[in-house]
Motif scaffolding. Structure first.
Motif, mmCIF file in Angstrom:
data_model
loop_
_atom_site.group_PDB
_atom_site.id
_atom_site.type_symbol
_atom_site.label_atom_id
_atom_site.label_comp_id
_atom_site.label_asym_id
_atom_site.label_seq_id
_atom_site.Cartn_x
_atom_site.Cartn_y
_atom_site.Cartn_z
ATOM 1 N N LYS A 309 0.912 -1.182 0.081
ATOM 2 C CA LYS A 309 0.092 -0.151 -0.190
ATOM 3 C C LYS A 309 0.575 1.269 -0.308
ATOM 4 O O LYS A 309 2.102 1.219 0.560
ATOM 5 N N LYS A 311 2.020 4.958 1.325
ATOM 6 C CA LYS A 311 0.932 5.750 2.069
ATOM 7 C C LYS A 311 1.068 6.927 1.454
ATOM 8 O O LYS A 311 0.895 7.434 0.539
ATOM 9 N N GLU A 642 4.242 0.555 2.477
ATOM 10 C CA GLU A 642 3.639 -0.625 3.498
ATOM 11 C C GLU A 642 2.598 -1.670 3.231
ATOM 12 O O GLU A 642 1.853 -1.567 2.460
ATOM 13 N N MET A 643 2.757 -2.755 4.129
ATOM 14 C CA MET A 643 1.987 -4.099 3.663
ATOM 15 C C MET A 643 0.755 -3.508 3.668
ATOM 16 O O MET A 643 0.379 -2.458 4.878
ATOM 17 N N ASN A 644 -0.044 -3.898 2.814
ATOM 18 C CA ASN A 644 -1.238 -3.584 2.961
ATOM 19 C C ASN A 644 -2.600 -4.332 3.859
ATOM 20 O O ASN A 644 -2.594 -5.670 3.403
ATOM 21 N N ASP A 645 -2.874 -3.509 4.801
ATOM 22 C CA ASP A 645 -3.715 -3.869 5.548
ATOM 23 C C ASP A 645 -5.266 -4.247 5.429
ATOM 24 O O ASP A 645 -5.992 -5.414 5.761
ATOM 25 N N ALA A 646 -5.441 -3.839 4.227
ATOM 26 C CA ALA A 646 -6.783 -5.107 3.002
ATOM 27 C C ALA A 646 -6.902 -6.074 2.732
ATOM 28 O O ALA A 646 -8.123 -6.602 2.572
ATOM 29 N N SER A 648 -7.222 -9.390 2.830
ATOM 30 C CA SER A 648 -8.068 -10.717 3.419
ATOM 31 C C SER A 648 -7.514 -11.776 3.168
ATOM 32 O O SER A 648 -8.019 -12.694 3.758
ATOM 33 N N GLU A 653 -1.655 -13.640 6.122
ATOM 34 C CA GLU A 653 -1.182 -13.008 7.165
ATOM 35 C C GLU A 653 0.141 -13.219 7.890
ATOM 36 O O GLU A 653 0.423 -11.960 8.258
ATOM 37 N N ASP A 656 6.000 -11.299 5.372
ATOM 38 C CA ASP A 656 7.218 -9.564 5.738
ATOM 39 C C ASP A 656 7.999 -9.460 4.917
ATOM 40 O O ASP A 656 8.430 -9.944 3.887
#
Length: 947
Positions: A309, A311, A642-646, A648, A653, A656
């Protein structure tokens, strides 16, 4: 069996079973299991785990059973996943094999034990390569054989339905595939490949790798044993769930070719349609819909950058961002040769890139000189291992000269243009004969070290001092170290090529499993170059399925200053991803030389111009959001990712990405992007003097004779002079012997490289490696010093890889030379008095007379030209690679006359004692000559198709 000392042929070797292939038929495995001798004591170890105990406990029990069998004297362990039931689940065969292999090593019980894997999982080349690479001696793919039997029974094959023959063909095909995989790594024997673990893991937890795949590189953390177990149980549950009526043919998952409901492909029919429609109608809104399909990968991950993602930054007005026209200058199209794709497609890309200020790449097949005069000219001229079409004229008509070390889609492999695609037009550009297979060797035969690469870069800067020189590398672990060496070798730009680009003609085993995503290679190269204070003098470019402005933004933030596109431009021009590029049957007229199919080509350069401007506009929008006014400001700013927290997906999970996003902490004096240029050391070379003395010839075509001494520090002598001739007089050069250069001494590497017509080099002394590389009409004569008393025929007068990729001219060498003489010669006439190993390898044309002994593997891959060898000892036949050529007696009067003329000239120019002796007893000696020719070339000669 227990092999003892593999370097000695002793009696105990009689207690071994020799397998002709590592792929075992069911009957082969049954025979091994039926052996009762102590040396071949075997036991089947079930590779299964209990449903209620779990995978980890199952692996522990599996290892324990194997250890116990070894303690009981078993030397052959058959790891079998047969016996699956509702309560017994198969351990993934690679996990079980690799885990046991390392477990036994740790317990010091691996030596003297053979692992045979009996599995239903293995069916593709990569599956077998992995199992063998992680320790298996052999594999029995019983389910693949059962499937073949089933298809024969149901008459699903178009040809005969004999299951035995079909199974044998499967074994042969997999065997060839494994050989191909091994050859990519330079490995000749299965014994060397077994257990070598030449792989990188993507998305596996370090803990998992350290325990079961010890020693394997894994830079992106990801799933652990728990996720592997979860996926295994999902498949098991599906298999033993509610029974449903099954179709005759299993569902195709679409791994290699898009299938409805199958694996996600970014270039889906919908995405292709959106892209083509938007670029043809110049509709940016439609393009944004296409870009959304590509960029949003939250549910169906397809790329590493899909995990990222970008920022939020301090946004600025888009009016403050550099213009579209400025950005498009950073764009290039990929190296697709004229031959692999049609003239219409190749020229459309060149016109588009020249219009927007970017660069198109010729690929490795040369280019029609007519294109050098207008906007069809490719700004980047590629130099690949086959050197097809790499003429001096070609090289001086470039803004960039690119050395292709490997191809992202198929690293470790050479190129192969099938004979049916080599039309008269293609053959003319490549300086070969139509209808002949054109093979590029996997390596450059003048590059076996960074120093060799530096020499080729020096050669290219000599022939075209105003062009920059780039080096194409493949994204792989360790590419950073290689990039550091390339920078020290004075490359101006380094291209990191990702694995998922490339041609539809690449082998299936390469498309998915060879090379790595560009994100990994780019970040590693950028980081290593910074840490070694080398980043400031070299630019970095990235390519490999760049499709959108977001892709460009990610590449820039990871460290790239320039960006390459290949598949996407072809899709814009009409490609529909049929993946029949190698067949010459492309239905949209792109990857074909068929005149009728080329009429179907509907692409236009305007569509490409629209595409690249859309890409640049999307990038500008992202830059505005981030607060960057120029692309230069973005380079290496990994802190903006950054890692895309969306995301799913249940497997994502543990991922890294910190290694990719690492930003080296260095002193402010160390550049983190390219800020200066390389020093190529051209100011005081000998050619400056030669050009000055040759002015009457260069300016007025007057004859000139130059006399000078040379030393081994004088490298690439005559190359810059040849470039000057090519610039002024084009492909035809000057009249023969217009410039005669008499030299005395021991010259450095690349003497006479790219030598142009009109120059005659006469060296009294000795040459080095790469004499006459890429020769284009010049004449080279090297003879021993007149004062020398030694026998010239026994003296080494030149080094290795002489006349590599030579196209036309004459060469007379009064002595022996090293390995790979005339490799990829396509038109030069050469006489030499002895050669080392691999003589005339991959030769496609020209004539060679060897008046002495040769080394082994003579004529390997040779598809054209004729070689005459003076078989003094009568054992030459044993040294020939007969796979592609035949050996004939010299009986044809034309051949005899041609050979005699060549030897007479050799004597005239060098005063050779060997030539004098042969000519002095001609009738007696002619019987000792043999002729080496490829059958296909002989056929074309008879048909009058060879010019």
């Amino acid at each position: 069996g227990c092999q003892g000392n593999i370097f000695e042929d002793t009696e105990d070797k009689a207690n071994l079973i020799k397998l002709s292939t590592p792929i075992l038929l069911n009957s082969d495995l049954d025979k091994i299991l039926a052996l009762t001798e102590d040396n071949f004591k075997s036991e089947v170890i079930p590779m299964l785990f209990d449903l209620d105990k779990g995978l980890e406990k199952g692996l522990e029990d599996f290892f324990e059973k194997a250890e116990k069998a070894i303690d009981n004297g078993v030397s052959i362990l058959v790891l079998s996943d047969r016996g699956i039931s509702k309560d017994k689940v198969a351990i993934p065969s690679l996990l079980g094999t690799a885990g046991l292999h390392h477990h036994l090593i740790n317990k010091r019980k691996r030596n003297g034990v053979d692992l045979i894997v009996e599995t239903g999982e293995a069916r593709e080349v990569m599956h077998f390569a992995l199992l063998i690479g992680f320790g298996a001696l052999a594999v029995n793919p019983y389910l693949a054989f059962d499937s073949i039997g089933y298809m024969c029974e149901k008459e699903l094959y178009l040809t005969n339905n004999n299951p035995v023959k079909k199974q044998e063909k499967f074994v042969k095909a997999i065997g060839k595939g494994i050989t191909k995989v091994m050859s990519k790594m330079g490995i000749s024997t299965i014994q060397s490949y077994r257990g070598a673990q030449i792989f990188e893991a993507l998305g596996l937890k370090k803990e998992l790798v350290d325990r079961y795949f010890k020693g394997t590189t894994s830079r992106i953390e990801g799933i652990g044993l728990d996720i592997i177990e979860k996926e295994t149980l999902r498949k098991h549950k599906e298999a033993f769930g509610e029974l449903q009526e099954q179709p005759k043919i299993l569902k195709t998952e679409g791994e290699y070719h898009w299938k409805h409901g199958g694996e996600k492909h970014l270039f889906s029919p919908k995405a292709i349609a959106k892209l083509q429609e938007s670029t043809r109608s110049k509709d940016y809104k439609e393009y944004k819909e296409y870009a959304k399909l590509i960029n949003e990968q939250g549910k169906d991950l397809a790329t590493i950058r899909g995990l990222f993602k970008i920022k939020k930054g301090n946004s600025i007005s888009i009016d403050e961002v550099e213009s579209v026209d400025s950005i498009t200058k950073r764009f290039v199209t990929g190296a697709m040769s004229y031959g692999s794709i049609s003239r219409e497609a190749h020229e459309a890309m060149a016109i588009a890139m020249n219009t927007i200020g970017g660069k198109s790449n010729s690929g490795e097949g040369g280019e029609d000189p007519k294109r050098f005069l207008d906007n069809r000219r490719s700004a980047i001229k590629q130099i690949a291992s086959g050197r097809f079409g790499v003429t001096t004229h070609y090289l001086v008509n470039a803004d960039e000269l690119q050395i292709k070390m490997a191809q992202g889609a198929k690293p470790g492999e050479g190129g192969h243009l099938p004979g049916h695609k080599v039309s008269e037009e293609i053959a003319a550009v490549r300086h070969t004969s139509p209808g002949i297979d054109l093979i590029s060797p996997p390596p450059h035969h003048d590059i076996y070290s960074i120093e060799d690469l530096a020499q080729l870069i020096f050669d290219l800067k000599n022939v075209n001092p105003t062009s920059r020189v780039s080096v194409k590398l493949v994204s792989e672990v360790g590419v950073g170290t290689i990039a550091a060496g390339v920078s020290k070798a004075h490359a101006d730009m380094i291209l990191i090529s990702g694995y998922d680009g490339g041609t539809g003609a690449a082998p299936l085993s390469s498309i998915k499993h060879t090379g790595l995503p560009w994100e990994l290679g780019l970040s590693e190269a950028h980081q290593v170059l910074i840490l070694n204070d080398l980043r400031g003098r070299v630019k970095i470019q990235a390519d490999g399925q760049m499709k959108t402005g977001r892709d460009i933004a990610i590449a820039a933030l990871l460290g790239a200053e320039e960006f390459g596109f290949a598949t996407a431009p072809l899709v814009v021009l009409g490609c529909v991803m049929m993946r029949v590029c190698h067949t010459n049957m492309c239905p949209v007229g792109i990857a074909t030389q068929n005149a009728e199919l080329r009429k179907k080509f509907l692409g236009r350069s305007e569509y490409l111009i629209n595409f690249f401007k859309f890409i640049a506009e999307e990038l500008r929008e992202i830059m505005a959001e981030l607060g960057f006014k120029t692309v230069e400001e973005m380079v290496g700013r990994t802190d903006m990712i950054e890692m895309n927290d969306a995301i799913s997906h249940w497997k994502a999970e543990g991922i890294d990405i910190s290694n990719i996003l690492y930003k080296p902490q260095v002193d402010r004096s160390i550049a983190t992007r390219c800020v200066t240029t390389q020093d190529h050391g051209l100011d005081n070379i000998l050619d400056r003097k030669l050009i000055e003395e040759a002015k009457p010839a260069l300016e007025n075509k007057e004859k000139v004779v130059i006399n000078t001494e040379v030393f081994n520090l004088n490298r690439s002598v005559g190359t810059m002079l040849s470039g000057e001739i090519a610039k002024r007089y084009g492909v035809d050069g000057l009249e023969d012997d217009t410039i005669t250069i008499n030299l005395k001494g021991y010259v450095g590497q690349s003497f006479g490289t790219f030598g142009m017509k009109g120059i005659t080099y006469k060296l009294e002394g000795q040459g080095n490696d790469y004499i006459g590389k890429g020769l284009f009409g010049a004449k080279i004569i090297i003879k021993k010093p007149e004062s020398a008393k030694f026998s010239a025929a026994e003296n080494i007068i030149g080094g290795n890889t002489i006349l590599y990729g030579a196209i036309r001219g004459e060469v007379y060498l009064n002595g022996k030379v090293g390995e790979r003489f005339c490799v990829r010669n396509s038109g030069v006439k050469a006489v030499v008095e002895g050669v080392g190993d691999h003589g005339c390898e991959y030769m496609t044309g020209g004539r060679v007379a060897v008046l002495g002994k040769t080394g082994r593997n003579f004529g390997a891959g040779m598809s054209g030209g004729i070689v005459y060898v003076y078989d003094i000892d009568g054992n030459f036949e044993n040294k020939v690679n007969k796979l592609d050529v035949v050996i004939e007696k010299l009986e044809d009067t034309k051949d005899i006359l041609e050979l005699k003329t060549m030897i007479e000239k050799h004597f005239e120019y060098t005063n050779s004692s060997r030539a004098k002796d042969i000519l002095g007893s001609w009738e007696e000696n002619i019987c000792k000559f043999v002729k080496i020719i490829s059958p296909r070339y002989k056929e074309l000669l008879a048909q009058g198709k060879v010019k």
